[in-house]
Design a protein around this motif. Structure first.
Motif, PDB file in Angstrom:
ATOM      1  N   VAL A 129       0.867  -1.181   0.000  1.00 41.74           N
ATOM      2  CA  VAL A 129       0.000   0.000   0.000  1.00 41.74           C
ATOM      3  C   VAL A 129       0.901   1.228   0.000  1.00 41.74           C
ATOM      4  CG1 VAL A 129      -1.832   1.259   1.189  1.00 41.74           C
ATOM      5  CG2 VAL A 129      -1.777  -1.251   1.279  1.00 41.74           C
ATOM      6  N   LEU A 130       0.768   2.066  -1.018  1.00 38.64           N
ATOM      7  CA  LEU A 130       1.617   3.248  -1.149  1.00 38.64           C
ATOM      8  C   LEU A 130       1.235   4.312  -0.121  1.00 38.64           C
ATOM      9  CD1 LEU A 130       2.086   3.567  -5.014  1.00 38.64           C
ATOM     10  CD2 LEU A 130       3.373   2.224  -3.345  1.00 38.64           C
ATOM     11  N   PRO A 131       2.108   5.302   0.090  1.00 36.16           N
ATOM     12  CA  PRO A 131       1.902   6.256   1.191  1.00 36.16           C
ATOM     13  C   PRO A 131       0.631   7.092   1.063  1.00 36.16           C
ATOM     14  CG  PRO A 131       4.164   6.352   0.389  1.00 36.16           C
ATOM     15  CD  PRO A 131       3.397   5.516  -0.586  1.00 36.16           C
ATOM     16  N   ARG A 132       0.143   7.511   2.244  1.00 34.22           N
ATOM     17  CA  ARG A 132      -0.917   8.506   2.402  1.00 34.22           C
ATOM     18  C   ARG A 132      -2.239   8.097   1.758  1.00 34.22           C
ATOM     19  NH1 ARG A 132       3.814  10.833   1.696  1.00 34.22           N
ATOM     20  NH2 ARG A 132       3.569  10.979  -0.561  1.00 34.22           N
ATOM     21  N   LEU A 133      -2.517   6.805   1.732  1.00 33.65           N
ATOM     22  CA  LEU A 133      -3.791   6.318   1.209  1.00 33.65           C
ATOM     23  C   LEU A 133      -4.714   5.926   2.358  1.00 33.65           C
ATOM     24  CD1 LEU A 133      -2.600   4.131  -1.805  1.00 33.65           C
ATOM     25  CD2 LEU A 133      -3.436   6.495  -1.827  1.00 33.65           C
ATOM     26  N   ALA A 134      -5.990   5.720   2.024  1.00 30.71           N
ATOM     27  CA  ALA A 134      -6.994   5.291   3.002  1.00 30.71           C
ATOM     28  C   ALA A 134      -7.630   3.996   2.522  1.00 30.71           C
ATOM     29  CB  ALA A 134      -8.056   6.364   3.187  1.00 30.71           C
ATOM     30  N   ILE A 135      -7.667   3.008   3.408  1.00 27.51           N
ATOM     31  CA  ILE A 135      -8.308   1.718   3.141  1.00 27.51           C
ATOM     32  C   ILE A 135      -9.525   1.640   4.054  1.00 27.51           C
ATOM     33  CG2 ILE A 135      -8.006  -0.774   3.053  1.00 27.51           C
ATOM     34  CD1 ILE A 135      -6.059   0.751   1.249  1.00 27.51           C
TER      35      ILE A 135
END
Length: 216
Positions: free
Chosen positions: A179-185
């Motif tokens: 999961v790449l940076p600064r994302l929301a799951i």
């Protein structure tokens, strides 16, 4: 039977229970009993198996002394919501969750682990990361600085979460995904094994592939 200071019960009697047992026993813990919701075979001769809440009631009736702690030995994404309900019920019964960290794991001093969190062999928890209650950071998984894994979440073996990622409750990140940076799951999302997540993932959504895309 009388409880000791380092006595615990496990709820879940299959593969993940064996992983936790291999962490607990060398640390001086005694497994007083094992529970499962299904009629499975007893995993070990030295710990009695009880089935479901009825089995717990029988065990509780015969137990003497201080109650042990508990750990949820359940890795299945499909039972994530049930884990939180089960943990709340065990708490109401007077048991306290044990946070388990393998000796080879790296947990930075500023990171925070919620009650009942499990950090397995070779896992890395970065600076200021937050791991929710009853979540699993599995073998060699990593979650970098300022990221958050919600309650009952699961990072499968080898999953990599970069910095400043927010992962909701009950989400499952499959083996070897990134999961790449600064994302929301979102809550309840499922990230497939080996996927590379390059954009936010909505709640209750399954994504797979490189780059990760929604799937039915």
């Amino acid at each position: 039977m009388a409880a000791g200071d380092r006595t615990i019960i496990l709820w879940g009697a299959t593969g993940h229970a064996r992983v936790l047992r291999d962490i607990l026993l060398p640390g001086g813990w005694t497994i007083a009993a094992v529970f499962d919701n299904r009629p499975v075979a007893a995993p070990w001769a030295d710990a009695p198996l009880f089935i479901g809440r009825e089995g717990f009631a029988r065990w509780r009736r015969d137990w003497q002394g201080a109650l042990p702690g508990f750990a949820l030995a359940i890795g299945s994404h499909g039972f994530a919501a049930g884990k939180l309900a089960l943990a709340a019920w065990l708490g109401d019964e007077g048991l306290s969750p044990l946070t388990i960290v393998h000796p080879s794991a790296v947990v930075e001093p500023s990171a925070r682990l919620g009650p009942g969190a499990q950090v397995l062999a070779g896992a890395v928890i970065g600076a200021e990361a937050r791991i929710g209650a009853h979540s699993i950071v599995n073998t060699r998984a990593s979650i970098d600085h300022d990221s958050c894994l919600g309650d009952a979440g699961h990072l499968a073996p080898g999953a990599t979460v970069c910095g400043e990622v927010t992962i909701g409750h009950r989400a499952m990140l499959g083996a070897g995904c990134t999961v790449l940076p600064r994302l929301a799951i979102g809550d309840g999302a499922l990230i497939g094994a080996g996927a590379v997540v390059v954009r936010d993932v909505a709640p209750e959504t399954r994504v797979t592939g490189i780059p990760a895309r929604p799937r039915p």
